[in-house]
Design a protein around this motif. Structure first.
Motif, PDB file in Angstrom:
ATOM      1  N   GLN A  15       0.826  -1.209   0.000  1.00  0.00           N
ATOM      2  CA  GLN A  15       0.000   0.000   0.000  1.00  0.00           C
ATOM      3  C   GLN A  15       0.860   1.259   0.000  1.00  0.00           C
ATOM      4  O   GLN A  15       0.549   2.242  -0.681  1.00  0.00           O
ATOM      5  N   ASP A  18       2.280   1.720  -3.462  1.00  0.00           N
ATOM      6  CA  ASP A  18       1.216   2.113  -4.386  1.00  0.00           C
ATOM      7  C   ASP A  18       0.871   3.593  -4.238  1.00  0.00           C
ATOM      8  O   ASP A  18       0.521   4.260  -5.212  1.00  0.00           O
ATOM      9  N   GLU A  21       3.211   8.506  -5.005  1.00  0.00           N
ATOM     10  CA  GLU A  21       3.046   9.215  -6.273  1.00  0.00           C
ATOM     11  C   GLU A  21       4.280  10.042  -6.640  1.00  0.00           C
ATOM     12  O   GLU A  21       4.544  10.293  -7.809  1.00  0.00           O
ATOM     13  N   THR A  60       9.204   1.782 -10.298  1.00  0.00           N
ATOM     14  CA  THR A  60       8.703   2.519 -11.462  1.00  0.00           C
ATOM     15  C   THR A  60       9.581   2.334 -12.688  1.00  0.00           C
ATOM     16  O   THR A  60       9.418   3.050 -13.680  1.00  0.00           O
ATOM     17  N   ARG A  84       0.268  -0.291  -8.842  1.00  0.00           N
ATOM     18  CA  ARG A  84       0.376   1.064  -9.387  1.00  0.00           C
ATOM     19  C   ARG A  84       1.822   1.394  -9.757  1.00  0.00           C
ATOM     20  O   ARG A  84       2.079   2.156 -10.680  1.00  0.00           O
ATOM     21  N   GLU A  87       2.302  -0.005 -13.190  1.00  0.00           N
ATOM     22  CA  GLU A  87       1.721   0.825 -14.239  1.00  0.00           C
ATOM     23  C   GLU A  87       2.652   1.982 -14.596  1.00  0.00           C
ATOM     24  O   GLU A  87       2.800   2.332 -15.770  1.00  0.00           O
ATOM     25  N   ARG A  88       3.298   2.558 -13.587  1.00  0.00           N
ATOM     26  CA  ARG A  88       4.240   3.643 -13.871  1.00  0.00           C
ATOM     27  C   ARG A  88       5.474   3.115 -14.599  1.00  0.00           C
ATOM     28  O   ARG A  88       6.035   3.790 -15.473  1.00  0.00           O
TER      29      ARG A  88
END
Length: 482
Positions: A15, A18, A21, A60, A84, A87-88
């Motif tokens: 978490q 994820d 950002e 990432t 996530r 995805e990056r």
């Protein structure tokens, strides 16, 4: 840590990453570590092109991008526990890479891989040494596994600021360098190197934000959150000390042998390498290779001797890359004949790779083989686990323990020690304990050595499967004890 608490912590780590950002902008040291790791694994591959690559904890995609750019035709599988993050990474790298959610500690992709790597992921795993071995088990012959991790002392400045206020920092406890040195997958050659980097911050709040932005803010299991007043005091202490932190990093590249087998060396000349080699060949139904042979003016040569004693066939023995008359080191013997040893001819035979190959060195580890290579350099190049032959009697402890230390300094896997000569229980016990090594066999002194003698002595040699499996289990055991 119980299974339930480990699963809970793993979920918090997922978490946290994820939600990171701001990772790409904040992860300065992660970029540096990815570049260091990439340079190291590329050097270990020595010009070979990996066809299948597995990356764990890809984040990432810093390292993923380097891998794909270097080997665009390779099948690259990039994994991470945080969807996530993946995805990056996909946006950074683009097409041609397979991305999937996976826990590095529980790989569920099918091997074999020519390259497995993971940058700054092992400090998050509950049992990193076990995970390293599990991943290494998925390497193809000759494959490389390259990883990095954080070490004890990382963020020490923040810990000191907390301690000065009577508080305990919740940053994770990272492993000591000594512990990490014990993380070495069985059968593999390689070693850990360390690096220290200092990163300045504008102030303490910037450092705390950095941990959150990079997903590294998950506290250790017993960590307690600070009250606002406590945090303000710690931040003030941290700022007064210069608002900077030290990162301690460790990198490792390990290579799996290209074939089954061992490299036989000795603590000195005449210690019993050829007798031991003959016993290994007989016991394992192995092939044999003496890369460099000297002293043929005084004896028939080790290859002929092994054929005669072990009962193997001439076609079971690979031809030497160089054979010379004088009883000198291979380099000196070649020079005496006006010859030159071509390093290109010293490539290890790879025919029938599942069959054990016994490679017998010349003299001891520090005997010159060429103008630029010692026998230990060749052992490192071939990457086979080492069988060290030592005398059993007086004087053996210093020679044997020094040789073991030299092997470990090169990151060479050690299959064990064979003691040659009169049985000496005390020396055997001391070498085993002080050298942290297995005594494979103790070969008693023989008045005469015949094929019958070798057949009898071979029964003292453990089976090849036993040696191979014990090395893997043994590495895990050492890792847990260190």
């Amino acid at each position: 840590m119980t299974d339930r608490s480990a699963q809970t912590r793993q979920a918090r780590i997922q978490q946290s990453f994820d939600a990171a950002e701001g990772y790409d902008a904040a992860a300065v040291l992660q970029r540096v570590a990815a570049r260091r790791l990439f340079d190291g694994l590329r050097a270990r591959l020595a010009g070979r092109t990996p066809r299948r690559i597995l990356e764990v904890g890809c984040g990432t995609g810093f390292l993923t991008h380097m891998l794909h750019e270097a080997w665009p035709e390779a099948e690259l599988v990039a994994t991470d526990v945080a969807p996530r993050m993946l995805e990056r990474a996909r946006k950074r790298v683009g097409e041609g890479v397979q991305f999937c959610v996976m826990d590095a500690a529980r790989p569920d992709v099918a091997g074999a891989f020519d390259l497995i790597c993971g940058n700054l992921v092992f400090q998050w795993l509950a049992e990193p040494s076990v995970a390293l071995q599990t991943l290494a088990d998925q390497l193809a012959p000759g494959g490389v596994i390259a990883v990095s991790t954080l070490l004890d002392g990382t963020f020490e400045e923040w810990r000191q600021a907390c301690s000065a206020e009577g508080l305990v920092a919740a940053t994770p406890d990272y492993p000591a360098a000594r512990t990490v040195q014990g993380w070495q997958p069985g059968l593999c050659t390689g070693k850990w190197t360390t690096e220290r980097c200092v990163q300045p911050f504008g102030n303490g709040l910037a450092f705390v934000k950095h941990l959150k932005d990079t997903g590294a803010s998950v506290p250790r299991e017993d960590g307690k959150a600070f009250s606002p007043a406590e945090l303000r005091r710690v931040l003030a202490r941290f700022d007064q000390a210069g608002a900077m932190v030290t990162w301690h990093l460790a990198y490792a590249c390990f290579q799996k042998p290209q074939r089954a087998g061992v490299f036989v060396t000795g603590t000195d000349t005449g210690v019993g390498k050829t007798l031991t080699s003959a016993c290994l060949v007989h016991a394992w139904k192995a092939a044999y290779w003496k890369p460099l042979q000297s002293g043929l003016a005084d004896e028939e040569g080790d290859t002929s001797t092994v054929i005669k004693l072990s009962g193997c066939l001439p076609e079971d023995c690979f031809p030497s890359a160089g054979a010379y008359q004088a009883s000198l080191s291979p380099l000196a013997a070649a020079r005496a004949e006006g010859a030159e040893i071509d390093p290109a001819r010293l490539a290890m035979p790879l025919e029938d790779p599942q069959r054990p190959l016994v490679v017998e060195g010349a003299g001891g580890l520090m005997v010159p083989a060429t103008d630029t290579l010692m026998m230990v350099d060749l052992a490192e190049r071939w990457g086979l686990p080492v069988v060290l032959v030592a005398r059993s009697g007086l004087g053996t402890l210093n020679h044997t323990l020094l040789s073991l230390e030299a092997l470990r300094a090169r990151g060479l896997a050690i299959a064990g020690v064979v003691l040659s000569g009169p049985l000496n229980t005390e020396n055997s016990k001391t070498i085993q304990e002080k050298g942290q090594v297995r005594i494979l066999a103790e070969l008693p002194q023989q008045k005469t050595v015949t094929a019958e003698t070798v057949a009898a002595l071979s029964r003292l040699i453990p089976a090849w499967d036993d040696v191979s499996e014990a090395m893997q289990v043994g590495r895990k055991g050492v890792s847990e004890k260190v």
